[in-house]
Scaffold this motif. Sequence first.
Motif, PDB file in Angstrom:
ATOM      1  N   ALA A 503       0.736  -1.327   0.000  1.00  0.00           N
ATOM      2  CA  ALA A 503       0.000   0.000   0.000  1.00  0.00           C
ATOM      3  C   ALA A 503       0.723   1.304   0.000  1.00  0.00           C
ATOM      4  O   ALA A 503       1.691   1.406  -0.372  1.00  0.00           O
ATOM      5  CB  ALA A 503      -0.844   0.231   1.216  1.00  0.00           C
ATOM      6  N   VAL A 648      -8.999  -1.486  -1.297  1.00  0.00           N
ATOM      7  CA  VAL A 648     -10.067  -0.480  -1.373  1.00  0.00           C
ATOM      8  C   VAL A 648     -10.059   0.395  -0.121  1.00  0.00           C
ATOM      9  O   VAL A 648     -10.195   1.622  -0.200  1.00  0.00           O
ATOM     10  CB  VAL A 648     -11.430  -1.170  -1.566  1.00  0.00           C
ATOM     11  CG1 VAL A 648     -12.569  -0.179  -1.351  1.00  0.00           C
ATOM     12  CG2 VAL A 648     -11.515  -1.769  -2.958  1.00  0.00           C
ATOM     13  N   ARG A 650      -7.542   1.132   1.721  1.00  0.00           N
ATOM     14  CA  ARG A 650      -6.414   2.054   1.632  1.00  0.00           C
ATOM     15  C   ARG A 650      -6.732   3.218   0.692  1.00  0.00           C
ATOM     16  O   ARG A 650      -6.359   4.354   0.953  1.00  0.00           O
ATOM     17  CB  ARG A 650      -5.170   1.298   1.170  1.00  0.00           C
ATOM     18  CG  ARG A 650      -4.613   0.353   2.224  1.00  0.00           C
ATOM     19  CD  ARG A 650      -3.228  -0.139   1.841  1.00  0.00           C
ATOM     20  NE  ARG A 650      -3.258  -1.086   0.730  1.00  0.00           N
ATOM     21  CZ  ARG A 650      -3.408  -2.393   0.884  1.00  0.00           C
ATOM     22  NH1 ARG A 650      -3.568  -2.900   2.085  1.00  0.00           N
ATOM     23  NH2 ARG A 650      -3.414  -3.198  -0.159  1.00  0.00           N
ATOM     24  N   ALA A 651      -7.400   2.928  -0.402  1.00  0.00           N
ATOM     25  CA  ALA A 651      -7.761   4.006  -1.334  1.00  0.00           C
ATOM     26  C   ALA A 651      -8.720   4.990  -0.677  1.00  0.00           C
ATOM     27  O   ALA A 651      -8.628   6.198  -0.893  1.00  0.00           O
ATOM     28  CB  ALA A 651      -8.391   3.408  -2.594  1.00  0.00           C
ATOM     29  N   HIS A 654      -6.639   7.285   1.497  1.00  0.00           N
ATOM     30  CA  HIS A 654      -5.860   8.249   0.719  1.00  0.00           C
ATOM     31  C   HIS A 654      -6.753   9.306   0.073  1.00  0.00           C
ATOM     32  O   HIS A 654      -6.365  10.464  -0.047  1.00  0.00           O
ATOM     33  CB  HIS A 654      -5.063   7.523  -0.367  1.00  0.00           C
ATOM     34  CG  HIS A 654      -3.858   6.812   0.142  1.00  0.00           C
ATOM     35  ND1 HIS A 654      -2.710   7.454   0.533  1.00  0.00           N
ATOM     36  CD2 HIS A 654      -3.617   5.493   0.354  1.00  0.00           C
ATOM     37  CE1 HIS A 654      -1.822   6.594   0.950  1.00  0.00           C
ATOM     38  NE2 HIS A 654      -2.342   5.382   0.856  1.00  0.00           N
ATOM     39  N   HIS A 674     -11.952  -2.863  -8.165  1.00  0.00           N
ATOM     40  CA  HIS A 674     -10.663  -3.507  -7.916  1.00  0.00           C
ATOM     41  C   HIS A 674     -10.662  -4.952  -8.387  1.00  0.00           C
ATOM     42  O   HIS A 674      -9.657  -5.450  -8.913  1.00  0.00           O
ATOM     43  CB  HIS A 674     -10.324  -3.434  -6.427  1.00  0.00           C
ATOM     44  CG  HIS A 674      -8.926  -3.881  -6.107  1.00  0.00           C
ATOM     45  ND1 HIS A 674      -8.621  -5.171  -5.763  1.00  0.00           N
ATOM     46  CD2 HIS A 674      -7.745  -3.208  -6.120  1.00  0.00           C
ATOM     47  CE1 HIS A 674      -7.331  -5.272  -5.556  1.00  0.00           C
ATOM     48  NE2 HIS A 674      -6.763  -4.096  -5.769  1.00  0.00           N
ATOM     49  N   LEU A 715     -15.033   7.289  -9.169  1.00  0.00           N
ATOM     50  CA  LEU A 715     -13.637   7.622  -9.423  1.00  0.00           C
ATOM     51  C   LEU A 715     -13.535   8.953 -10.163  1.00  0.00           C
ATOM     52  O   LEU A 715     -14.461   9.360 -10.863  1.00  0.00           O
ATOM     53  CB  LEU A 715     -12.980   6.515 -10.252  1.00  0.00           C
ATOM     54  CG  LEU A 715     -12.916   5.139  -9.596  1.00  0.00           C
ATOM     55  CD1 LEU A 715     -12.243   4.139 -10.538  1.00  0.00           C
ATOM     56  CD2 LEU A 715     -12.180   5.186  -8.275  1.00  0.00           C
ATOM     57  N   THR A 777      -7.914   5.135 -12.723  1.00  0.00           N
ATOM     58  CA  THR A 777      -7.943   3.943 -11.877  1.00  0.00           C
ATOM     59  C   THR A 777      -6.642   3.731 -11.109  1.00  0.00           C
ATOM     60  O   THR A 777      -6.461   2.691 -10.490  1.00  0.00           O
ATOM     61  CB  THR A 777      -8.227   2.688 -12.724  1.00  0.00           C
ATOM     62  OG1 THR A 777      -7.194   2.548 -13.705  1.00  0.00           O
ATOM     63  CG2 THR A 777      -9.576   2.780 -13.406  1.00  0.00           C
ATOM     64  N   MET A 779      -5.515   4.789  -8.350  1.00  0.00           N
ATOM     65  CA  MET A 779      -5.615   4.562  -6.907  1.00  0.00           C
ATOM     66  C   MET A 779      -6.037   3.141  -6.563  1.00  0.00           C
ATOM     67  O   MET A 779      -5.931   2.717  -5.415  1.00  0.00           O
ATOM     68  CB  MET A 779      -6.587   5.557  -6.268  1.00  0.00           C
ATOM     69  CG  MET A 779      -8.059   5.403  -6.670  1.00  0.00           C
ATOM     70  SD  MET A 779      -8.399   5.918  -8.382  1.00  0.00           S
ATOM     71  CE  MET A 779      -7.982   7.661  -8.271  1.00  0.00           C
ATOM     72  N   LEU A 780      -6.518   2.378  -7.553  1.00  0.00           N
ATOM     73  CA  LEU A 780      -6.903   0.988  -7.328  1.00  0.00           C
ATOM     74  C   LEU A 780      -6.099   0.036  -8.206  1.00  0.00           C
ATOM     75  O   LEU A 780      -6.485  -1.123  -8.363  1.00  0.00           O
ATOM     76  CB  LEU A 780      -8.400   0.801  -7.610  1.00  0.00           C
ATOM     77  CG  LEU A 780      -9.365   1.503  -6.656  1.00  0.00           C
ATOM     78  CD1 LEU A 780     -10.795   1.378  -7.163  1.00  0.00           C
ATOM     79  CD2 LEU A 780      -9.262   0.943  -5.256  1.00  0.00           C
TER      80      LEU A 780
END
Length: 864
Positions: A503, A648, A650-651, A654, A674, A715, A777, A779-780
């Motif tokens: 991550a 997910v 973690r996204a 962030h 994801h 997104l 995408t 971030m995933l």
Amino acid sequence: MSGLTSRLPRWRGRRSAAEPSPGPAAPGPVARDPEGPRTVLDEFGAASGPDGASGFLLRSSADRRTSVRELARSLRVDRDRPVVIVDVAPDAAGNLGEELGGLLARLRDEHRSAARLVMSGAAARKPDGQLPLAQRLADAWDFEIEAPDAAAVLVPGGGLYVTEPASPAGGWWRFAPGAEPLALGARIPAPRWQRALARVPLGELGDHTVRQIPAGLLLHPTGAAAPRPGDLAFALAVHPDRLTVLVNGADSRNDLAEDLATLLARLPAELRDRVRLAPGGGDDLLPVAQRVADLLGTEVEVCTGLPLSVPNPSDGTYQEQVRLVSAEGESTWPALLAAVSCAPAETGAEAETAAPRPVRWLLPDSVAGPDSEPAVGRLPGGSYVVAVRSGLWVGATPDPPAAVRDRPAEARAVRIEVADADGDGQTGGALLKALAALLPELDAQVREHAEIASPAGAGAETVDALRRFAVRNALMFAAAPTRSAAPTRSAAAATPAPVPVPAASIPPAPAPPTSAAVPRTATPPPVRATAQAPAQAPAPASRPATSSGHTGLPNSPAPEAGPLPQAPEPRTAPQVASAPSTPGSPTNPAPNPASAPAPRAPEPPVRVAAAPSRHSTAPAPAGLSSGADRAAFRELAASVWEEHTGPVNRALVHLPALRGPQEEQARIDLVAVHLYLTAAPDGRFGVLALASDAASGGGGLAPYAACLASGLRRLPALRGTLLRAVPGPGIADDAVPGTVLRCDAPLDVVHLEQKGAPAPPDGHVRYVVRPVTARRTSMLAAPGDSGATALFAAGTEFSVLARHEASEEAPARVLLAEIPGGTRQFRAPSDEAIARLDEAARRDGGATAARWPSRCTGHFPGST
């Protein structure tokens, strides 16, 4: 961890106003507005100190509701060494010397021999060579003074910590009259391991960096920001005997276990036997700890969650408790199996790794019995209750199945599993009766987060009985995963050991902000707990300015529940059922284009509409998913669900904006995204399966498709030039200007303007798109993805603007413009815009380490 988050400000001003007189005779008041603020003295008691212990707070009279007074109550003080906190803004500093001098005289007259001065930088030497303020006070008043040489913070449990000591052994110093100062270390009170920790080398270690934190050490990816007060790394309890190593290696690309083993090997011998590991995010750290034990040849203890200081409501003292913390920073439930010890694997061809040994657990006193098994209790009627990492297991024997024993904990819920009593899918009524009697004995937070799970293969009668049991006992209910037609593979096959990839947070990982509040039962986060000595000691760059003219958080009460940022998290192998691997299994990872080109999957043909693009009436892509869609999708993907929730979460940490007003709905939708991004194109959840399902009218994958479309809407949109490579050598005859191309499944493309974007393969036709609704995408993105990919939702339509066959100067290319959904009159781009699109299509990608993603190759997925 809930609680006030204020910190005492660094105090600025001229020496005559900012620094109290070091001599016994305090100076007279400085001329000031008689109606303006002034320094006043408050006295407070300490809940954890003995009778008669007290502390003192010097504050501005304008700060009548200062939160520092409440924070000071948690400090550990004793009668012989009272705490003196200085929290004075410049406009109230005129009489600070008078008040502090009077307080020191009072303490001396009461035969106190020492005081702890909580004033950031009071132990720091002056640039002009002057002795530190604390030394001058000690000499002048014949009084022993303890003070910090930099900014100090209050940590959970009432301790004090200096974030950036002036020297490895420094932080807090003791000044005695006429004597050299004595370094006390960064923590007050000092844990037994503090002195030995000063010998541990800090800085870069392999792919990671080692830093000190209040509870011990932090190992996190090199390049990640250093933790700050208020971050997750500052929230751990400082154990007097155990050194905690917070592990946050999810962003690393090298071997996390190797670096962690090297760190533990560097520790002095007296520290190594007192180490415990704690996960820096929501993913399971146990596989990494087991590998470290194998590398070192010694046992390694690992916590199920984070060891936190939790206030005891009965007497105000603090006790340590290992708690699960979600990716949103919410402290949820105390781990019932708090820590386990991993033993090194035995050598030999047939040697097996022993199951982790329970070290600490939390079971009600009412179930304690004469049984010698650790983490095991007896229920009325003779049934057993066993604390496991994911929650509880109830059965007729003290040995839970391996799948239950090895399942990692999930912050969302305490999983209670009841044995299949007769081996026929039926759960015995006696076990449920015993469990009902146990529930009131459990911790309140455990009961609040508890869910009862159906055994694997449970029959309809058992499911109904457990569902009724959940309702009657105020539990959540978790249905057993449905059996998939495509078998899944075991965790060992799904992810190679060790587990160093990808991550956070927390995380964090560590650490981005989050809006989730934490229950009051959790410990307060670490807070700035000192005022600053004269302005010669610089303030940290992170300290925000306030309207009062000094730095630090304002002296006003903060909300009772506050955010806890998550550090980046380590990623571990998902726990899935063991079965042979098949190409259609959703657990098969997507091909890694950086290693070798994957065989091309069969490609669905382009769907060509006869209507000219300027008169398209294409419907907009699907909107938000419904509750029924999300429930059906969770059941459909139950066998791989845990593999995708970590990335997910973690996204969401962030990028809090992804959550929207209904976070749980967003989480499920983003899991679908994801799952798609990490699925093989010809896998069960890949693009070919979605295209085939759409061609048949939307069958078994319809809930997945709905959640995927909904997740894409969450997104961020993408602007720029997008490209898909279609195998040549020539362009399809029906891709002519005016034609509409429609993708009946999601369409993967590469963002050409993204840094590190790969170049398309030679000999392929370049379909270059001017987008409207394409979604970023990155971030995933899956491990190994360059981060330059984007995605169009199923149902998106494109107008062919121009086509150019290959020549010696340029490759074959088709220029497209996305048609906005619901548009009745499509306006084609200008000639200048089309020329710019063609120029982008002709460009060479240049030298890049990234290979062209196989998922961005092939005809538009559609139906004939």
